[in-house]
Scaffold this motif. Structure first.
Motif, PDB file in Angstrom:
ATOM      1  N   THR A 230      -8.702  10.568  -9.933  1.00  0.00           N
ATOM      2  CA  THR A 230      -7.702   9.498  -9.873  1.00  0.00           C
ATOM      3  C   THR A 230      -6.286  10.069  -9.864  1.00  0.00           C
ATOM      4  O   THR A 230      -5.974  11.008 -10.606  1.00  0.00           O
ATOM      5  CB  THR A 230      -7.850   8.541 -11.066  1.00  0.00           C
ATOM      6  OG1 THR A 230      -9.177   8.007 -11.068  1.00  0.00           O
ATOM      7  CG2 THR A 230      -6.849   7.399 -10.978  1.00  0.00           C
TER       8      THR A 230
ATOM      9  N   ASN B  81       0.798  -1.231   0.000  1.00  0.00           N
ATOM     10  CA  ASN B  81       0.000   0.000   0.000  1.00  0.00           C
ATOM     11  C   ASN B  81       0.828   1.277   0.000  1.00  0.00           C
ATOM     12  O   ASN B  81       0.272   2.369   0.082  1.00  0.00           O
ATOM     13  CB  ASN B  81      -0.924   0.015   1.226  1.00  0.00           C
ATOM     14  CG  ASN B  81      -1.962  -1.082   1.178  1.00  0.00           C
ATOM     15  OD1 ASN B  81      -2.620  -1.275   0.161  1.00  0.00           O
ATOM     16  ND2 ASN B  81      -2.104  -1.828   2.266  1.00  0.00           N
TER      17      ASN B  81
ATOM     18  N   SER C  71       0.363   3.514  -4.814  1.00  0.00           N
ATOM     19  CA  SER C  71      -0.718   2.911  -5.591  1.00  0.00           C
ATOM     20  C   SER C  71      -1.543   3.986  -6.298  1.00  0.00           C
ATOM     21  O   SER C  71      -1.589   5.145  -5.866  1.00  0.00           O
ATOM     22  CB  SER C  71      -1.638   2.083  -4.677  1.00  0.00           C
ATOM     23  OG  SER C  71      -2.197   2.904  -3.666  1.00  0.00           O
ATOM     24  N   ARG C  72      -2.198   3.582  -7.376  1.00  0.00           N
ATOM     25  CA  ARG C  72      -3.077   4.479  -8.125  1.00  0.00           C
ATOM     26  C   ARG C  72      -4.498   4.291  -7.617  1.00  0.00           C
ATOM     27  O   ARG C  72      -5.018   3.164  -7.591  1.00  0.00           O
ATOM     28  CB  ARG C  72      -2.986   4.152  -9.611  1.00  0.00           C
ATOM     29  CG  ARG C  72      -3.717   5.126 -10.521  1.00  0.00           C
ATOM     30  CD  ARG C  72      -3.394   4.826 -11.984  1.00  0.00           C
ATOM     31  NE  ARG C  72      -4.133   5.692 -12.890  1.00  0.00           N
ATOM     32  CZ  ARG C  72      -3.791   6.915 -13.235  1.00  0.00           C
ATOM     33  NH1 ARG C  72      -2.682   7.428 -12.721  1.00  0.00           N
ATOM     34  NH2 ARG C  72      -4.508   7.635 -14.073  1.00  0.00           N
ATOM     35  N   GLU C  73      -5.149   5.389  -7.226  1.00  0.00           N
ATOM     36  CA  GLU C  73      -6.470   5.300  -6.616  1.00  0.00           C
ATOM     37  C   GLU C  73      -7.205   6.633  -6.762  1.00  0.00           C
ATOM     38  O   GLU C  73      -6.612   7.640  -7.167  1.00  0.00           O
ATOM     39  CB  GLU C  73      -6.334   4.940  -5.130  1.00  0.00           C
ATOM     40  CG  GLU C  73      -5.524   5.962  -4.354  1.00  0.00           C
ATOM     41  CD  GLU C  73      -5.242   5.541  -2.926  1.00  0.00           C
ATOM     42  OE1 GLU C  73      -5.551   4.396  -2.583  1.00  0.00           O
ATOM     43  OE2 GLU C  73      -4.719   6.375  -2.167  1.00  0.00           O
ATOM     44  N   GLU C  74      -8.472   6.641  -6.407  1.00  0.00           N
ATOM     45  CA  GLU C  74      -9.275   7.862  -6.440  1.00  0.00           C
ATOM     46  C   GLU C  74      -9.234   8.567  -5.090  1.00  0.00           C
ATOM     47  O   GLU C  74      -9.160   7.915  -4.044  1.00  0.00           O
ATOM     48  CB  GLU C  74     -10.718   7.538  -6.807  1.00  0.00           C
ATOM     49  CG  GLU C  74     -10.890   7.014  -8.220  1.00  0.00           C
ATOM     50  CD  GLU C  74     -12.331   6.688  -8.535  1.00  0.00           C
ATOM     51  OE1 GLU C  74     -13.109   6.476  -7.579  1.00  0.00           O
ATOM     52  OE2 GLU C  74     -12.688   6.634  -9.724  1.00  0.00           O
TER      53      GLU C  74
END
Length: 461
Positions: free
Chosen positions: A300, A288, A291-294
């Motif tokens: 994003t 974690n 990471s790519r996330e919203e």
């Protein structure tokens, strides 16, 4: 996993057959000593058999013929002042975000000569799919044109193509774009790697290495490493995601490998001697950390967590435990064992194992963290710090820009060992060792450092 296991068994079979040929050769020599009275004809027969075994059952050595690095067009240059002004003009960032990005950029050690693609220079910034495709063309084609021109190898001679780009995975794939542009053969093996971060360059070479070791005839493998920074642009307020806006820049590199020692009149530059891949993705903290996330607003972006420094340090430490015995000289191995027996901490001197080090140019902080873990002084990090200053964070291609810097400075000589250590999201750590097999002259016109080499390392300070 099944293919990887077969490749491993195939490689091990080569090594065991080589060992068997040595045992048979020794046994036959003993028989000759006792029963043939040293008749010369028996020695000739034995030599022929030994060479035959070596030809058909020894693993081929993998060489790097040459590589090339993109130097973007001058009109894409983004001085720090222009970038900070751009942040204000796009009207997508609040005052706190602009203040944060200003602080990061001005204290990061990044210079005035970095590059961004045209799509990120628009107001407002809103890159389309077509923009990112055009960006890939700007990266791939000049880099590969230069490499093919330098090596005199035709695109139609390529047997394997590996393209890696962490953040952008279109359809048709990036590797298909290259095959189409250069009209490569219908039987060329192509791979497209995404989501692997700065470690992908070594991963691509690992794929090439496994492919070339299985070919008995001459074969060529092409590995292209880049990052499409348009898709990484973040318009929100999450500081963990704003870091990419500050540090990531354009860059692309391509490497040509072969399983033959000499290709026509052109001799390879480097021999691949070691390759190791490890990862800590099983650990939640490491998994974690990037990471790519919203975000909370549904925008994003790529998040970099505060604990990534510790996660990277733990990853590199575990990786070096496996790499050290492979490359360290015996005196360093003995010192390490003695200190461990005395329950004392000892960092092996990796300078004795390799002459040069190339690591991801992620940020000054991370560069120095990895350097400290390797027990290196800042002078040993000159190439990576110069690369970050001149070109910013170029993800997986940055290690080859460092190689180009070392070559341009005339620091790599015949017999020198170069360690490339790639660290990617997951987290994963991949490394390889190259040995320079010949001295060579550098044409600075084909080197990305050609017009600014005289400024380094002084301008970094």
């Amino acid at each position: 996993m099944e293919t990887s296991h077969r490749d491993y068994l195939f490689s091990m079979l080569y090594h065991y057959c080589s060992l068997l040929s040595l045992i048979l050769s020794t046994a036959m020599h003993i028989l000759i000593i006792f029963f043939s009275n040293y008749h010369p004809i028996y020695h000739l027969i034995l030599t022929f058999i030994t060479l035959l075994f070596h030809r058909f059952f020894s693993a081929p050595q993998i060489h790097v013929i040459d590589f090339s690095c993109l130097k973007p067009e001058k009109h894409l240059r983004v001085p720090i002042a222009s970038l900070l002004e751009h942040f204000n003009l796009v009207k997508r960032f609040d005052k706190e975000s602009i203040t944060f990005m200003t602080k990061v950029i001005t204290s990061s050690g990044i210079g005035e000569e970095t590059y961004l693609p045209p799509s990120l220079r628009l107001i407002p910034v809103s890159p389309t799919h077509e923009d990112t495709i055009q960006e890939s063309h700007m990266l791939f084609f000049p880099t590969l044109d230069e490499l093919f021109a330098k090596t005199k190898v035709l695109p139609q001679e390529i047997d394997l193509l590996v393209v890696n780009c962490s953040g952008f995975c279109p359809s048709p794939s990036l590797s298909s774009i290259v095959v189409n542009r250069y009209n490569m053969r219908s039987d060329v093996k192509s791979y497209n790697i995404s989501g692997m971060g700065c470690s992908a360059a070594v991963l691509g070479i690992d794929i090439a290495n496994r492919f070339l070791m299985r070919r008995r005839e001459r074969a060529y493998a092409l590995v292209v490493s880049t990052e499409i920074v348009s898709v990484g642009w973040y318009n929100g307020k999450d500081r963990r995601k704003l870091l990419l806006n500050c540090l990531f820049r354009m860059g692309c590199a391509a490497v040509l490998l072969t399983n033959q020692r000499q290709t026509g009149t052109l001799q390879p530059k480097y021999l691949l001697t070691h390759l190791l891949r490890t990862q800590n993705a099983y650990d939640d903290s490491a998994y974690n950390s990037a990471s790519r996330e919203e975000d909370d607003e549904g925008i994003t972006g790529f998040s970099i967590q505060r604990h990534i420094g510790k996660a990277v340090a733990d990853l590199v430490t575990s990786h070096l435990r496996l790499l050290g015995p492979m490359i360290l000289p015996w005196e360093e191995k003995l010192k390490y064992v003695m200190y461990r027996l005395l329950h004392k901490k000892y960092v092996p001197n990796f300078v004795k194992a390799m002459k040069h080090l190339c690591i991801p140019s992620s940020s000054q902080t991370l560069i120095k963290t990895v350097g400290k873990g390797l027990g290196l002084h800042e002078n040993a990090l000159e190439a990576v710090l110069a690369t970050f200053h001149r070109y910013g964070n170029q993800s997986s291609s940055s290690m080859l820009y460092q190689m180009a810097y070392l070559e341009a400075k005339g620091k790599i000589k015949k017999g020198d060992r170069v360690l490339q250590l790639g660290i990617g999201s997951g987290l994963k750590c991949n490394s390889l060792v190259l040995v320079c097999v010949r001295d060579f002259e550098i044409d600075l016109k084909d080197n990305p450092w050609g017009d600014c080499l005289h400024q380094y390392p002084a301008c970094m300070h």
